[in-house]
Design a protein around this motif. Sequence first.
Motif, PDB file in Angstrom:
ATOM      1  N   ASN A 196       0.812  -1.238   0.000  1.00 26.81           N
ATOM      2  CA  ASN A 196       0.000   0.000   0.000  1.00 26.81           C
ATOM      3  C   ASN A 196       0.835   1.272   0.000  1.00 26.81           C
ATOM      4  N   PHE A 197       2.061   1.201  -0.473  1.00 24.85           N
ATOM      5  CA  PHE A 197       2.897   2.400  -0.527  1.00 24.85           C
ATOM      6  C   PHE A 197       2.280   3.490  -1.415  1.00 24.85           C
ATOM      7  N   PRO A 198       1.777   3.195  -2.634  1.00 21.58           N
ATOM      8  CA  PRO A 198       1.150   4.249  -3.451  1.00 21.58           C
ATOM      9  C   PRO A 198      -0.069   4.872  -2.771  1.00 21.58           C
ATOM     10  N   LYS A 199      -0.822   4.069  -2.052  1.00 20.09           N
ATOM     11  CA  LYS A 199      -2.014   4.566  -1.356  1.00 20.09           C
ATOM     12  C   LYS A 199      -1.628   5.615  -0.322  1.00 20.09           C
ATOM     13  N   TYR A 200      -0.565   5.361   0.422  1.00 21.47           N
ATOM     14  CA  TYR A 200      -0.129   6.325   1.435  1.00 21.47           C
ATOM     15  C   TYR A 200       0.447   7.585   0.797  1.00 21.47           C
ATOM     16  N   VAL A 215      -4.963  17.844  14.996  1.00 21.82           N
ATOM     17  CA  VAL A 215      -5.319  16.529  14.463  1.00 21.82           C
ATOM     18  C   VAL A 215      -4.542  16.250  13.178  1.00 21.82           C
ATOM     19  N   LEU A 216      -4.379  17.293  12.353  1.00 22.94           N
ATOM     20  CA  LEU A 216      -3.652  17.127  11.098  1.00 22.94           C
ATOM     21  C   LEU A 216      -2.194  16.760  11.356  1.00 22.94           C
ATOM     22  N   ASN A 217      -1.561  17.390  12.337  1.00 18.26           N
ATOM     23  CA  ASN A 217      -0.157  17.085  12.663  1.00 18.26           C
ATOM     24  C   ASN A 217      -0.015  15.653  13.175  1.00 18.26           C
ATOM     25  N   ILE A 218      -0.985  15.211  14.000  1.00 14.45           N
ATOM     26  CA  ILE A 218      -0.948  13.835  14.492  1.00 14.45           C
ATOM     27  C   ILE A 218      -1.071  12.859  13.327  1.00 14.45           C
ATOM     28  N   TYR A 219      -1.998  13.179  12.415  1.00 23.10           N
ATOM     29  CA  TYR A 219      -2.208  12.291  11.270  1.00 23.10           C
ATOM     30  C   TYR A 219      -0.972  12.247  10.370  1.00 23.10           C
ATOM     31  N   VAL A 220      -0.306  13.384  10.199  1.00 26.98           N
ATOM     32  CA  VAL A 220       0.914  13.421   9.381  1.00 26.98           C
ATOM     33  C   VAL A 220       1.984  12.515   9.986  1.00 26.98           C
ATOM     34  N   ILE A 221       2.124  12.551  11.314  1.00 27.96           N
ATOM     35  CA  ILE A 221       3.114  11.684  11.979  1.00 27.96           C
ATOM     36  C   ILE A 221       2.771  10.213  11.745  1.00 27.96           C
ATOM     37  N   ILE A 222       1.486   9.871  11.919  1.00 30.49           N
ATOM     38  CA  ILE A 222       1.060   8.480  11.710  1.00 30.49           C
ATOM     39  C   ILE A 222       1.254   8.072  10.256  1.00 30.49           C
ATOM     40  N   LEU A 223       0.954   8.985   9.322  1.00 33.31           N
ATOM     41  CA  LEU A 223       1.133   8.674   7.903  1.00 33.31           C
ATOM     42  C   LEU A 223       2.602   8.403   7.575  1.00 33.31           C
ATOM     43  N   ILE A 224       3.491   9.187   8.144  1.00 32.15           N
ATOM     44  CA  ILE A 224       4.932   8.972   7.916  1.00 32.15           C
ATOM     45  C   ILE A 224       5.342   7.601   8.448  1.00 32.15           C
ATOM     46  N   VAL A 225       4.806   7.238   9.626  1.00 32.88           N
ATOM     47  CA  VAL A 225       5.106   5.912  10.187  1.00 32.88           C
ATOM     48  C   VAL A 225       4.586   4.828   9.254  1.00 32.88           C
ATOM     49  N   TRP A 226       3.373   5.012   8.705  1.00 34.09           N
ATOM     50  CA  TRP A 226       2.807   4.035   7.779  1.00 34.09           C
ATOM     51  C   TRP A 226       3.664   3.907   6.515  1.00 34.09           C
ATOM     52  N   ILE A 227       4.171   5.026   6.029  1.00 32.32           N
ATOM     53  CA  ILE A 227       5.005   4.990   4.823  1.00 32.32           C
ATOM     54  C   ILE A 227       6.286   4.205   5.085  1.00 32.32           C
ATOM     55  N   PHE A 228       6.926   4.470   6.233  1.00 27.44           N
ATOM     56  CA  PHE A 228       8.139   3.721   6.567  1.00 27.44           C
ATOM     57  C   PHE A 228       7.827   2.245   6.808  1.00 27.44           C
ATOM     58  N   ARG A 229       6.678   1.979   7.433  1.00 28.63           N
ATOM     59  CA  ARG A 229       6.283   0.589   7.651  1.00 28.63           C
ATOM     60  C   ARG A 229       6.079  -0.131   6.317  1.00 28.63           C
ATOM     61  N   SER A 230       5.481   0.570   5.370  1.00 24.13           N
ATOM     62  CA  SER A 230       5.278  -0.003   4.035  1.00 24.13           C
ATOM     63  C   SER A 230       6.616  -0.301   3.362  1.00 24.13           C
TER      64      SER A 230
END
Length: 429
Positions: free
Chosen positions: A78-82, A113-128
């Motif tokens: 799911n890298f393109p999705k993120y 909320v946006l800053n929290i989501y950005v942090i989580i998204l970055i973690v998801w990208i690295f996890r991917s």
Amino acid sequence: MKEFMDFKDISCLLENYFLQLGMDPILAGYLNLFINITLLVLLIYIINYVLRRFVIESFKTFTNRTKTTFDDFLIKSNFPKYIAQIAPIVLVYYAAPYILVDHLYSLKVVLFVLNIYVIILIVWIFRSLLRTAKNYLKTREEFHDKPIDSYIQVLMIFIWVVGLMFIFSEVTGKSVISFAISLGAASAILLLIFKDTILGFVASIQVSVNDIVRIGDWITFSKFGADGTVTEINLATVKVQNFDNTFTNIPTYSLISDSFQNWRGMQESPGRRIKRSIFIKQNSVKFLNTKELEGLKKIGLIAPYLNHRQKEIDSYNKSNNVDKALLINGRNQTNLGVFRKYVDSYLHEHSAVHKEMYIIVRHQAPTPQGIPLEILCFSRDKRWENFEYISADIFDHIISAVPYFNLQLFESPSGDDLRNYLTPENYGN
């Protein structure tokens, strides 16, 4: 500034229209805010949908033209999705201050909320990326037997820890350094909480560096009832597929704290060891007379040995004037010694026995069950089913050959043996 005011005028366009209609100013403001947020959410949804389709399709087109499988695993993780979510986030980040210009508290909440989501998204990208790297490396031959899962899990934990530190910083308003200092103060509690993870991490490193276990190794771990092939090595457990197709999970640190058996040496060696004993009744062992020797010379495998050996014995006895009226005098051959030579010759002639490895037929210390005659050799074929067939074939022949040498095998008496012995006829004797 002019641009900001122009955008504000546009965002307040509906509010001004409602005021012209005579609507209450407070109601007009909130209704304008609701409509603007709804339009923004709808726009974000459309942009996110379009970009997601575009990015994913672009990735698929690109991967179809490349030879490497790395980009294929990127799509599966799911890298393109993120990546496609970056543009909508940027849109919200720049549009929110204009839409919520008169609602500073709401703007603060949205940006938080946006800053929290950005942090989580970055973690998801690295996890991917890490999952992609794990799946890709598992396809490479040089990493086939390496504990890739353990390394990836360690990096994953590190990324999540860093992400949680930034989230903590965002929630509390403190710096990341302050959070790290707080972690240092609570290190004893953290060590207790993550004891198994830390032990698994250390064990994974030692297992890899010392080459204790590889994926694909056959191990036997009696403590955990494991006897099969290692299919996975991760941070916490080692997964073993037993030969009955069940699975056993062994704590990784047990591989360095407990004793287990790794059959890799056998798998890499030219042959697989056969080591088994048969038990000879001691009262069946005796010296061989001339008639018995002549009868045994009909056995082709040992005829040359018997002729050569008997010439040496006769020469010795003659030169030392041994009185052979009594068989025990001088040197003699025994049926057990000749049988031992026969088994040795049989193993050397057997096509499935590896001739360049040990072939040993030896006596062991007598036991209440008789004299153990141990056979040790190596099978050329190491596959389990073929190995068992070869072993059975060898011992079928050896056991069948025992009576030809006037020897007897020990066997505990069964119920039928005792019943037959305790018959009236035997009582009379």
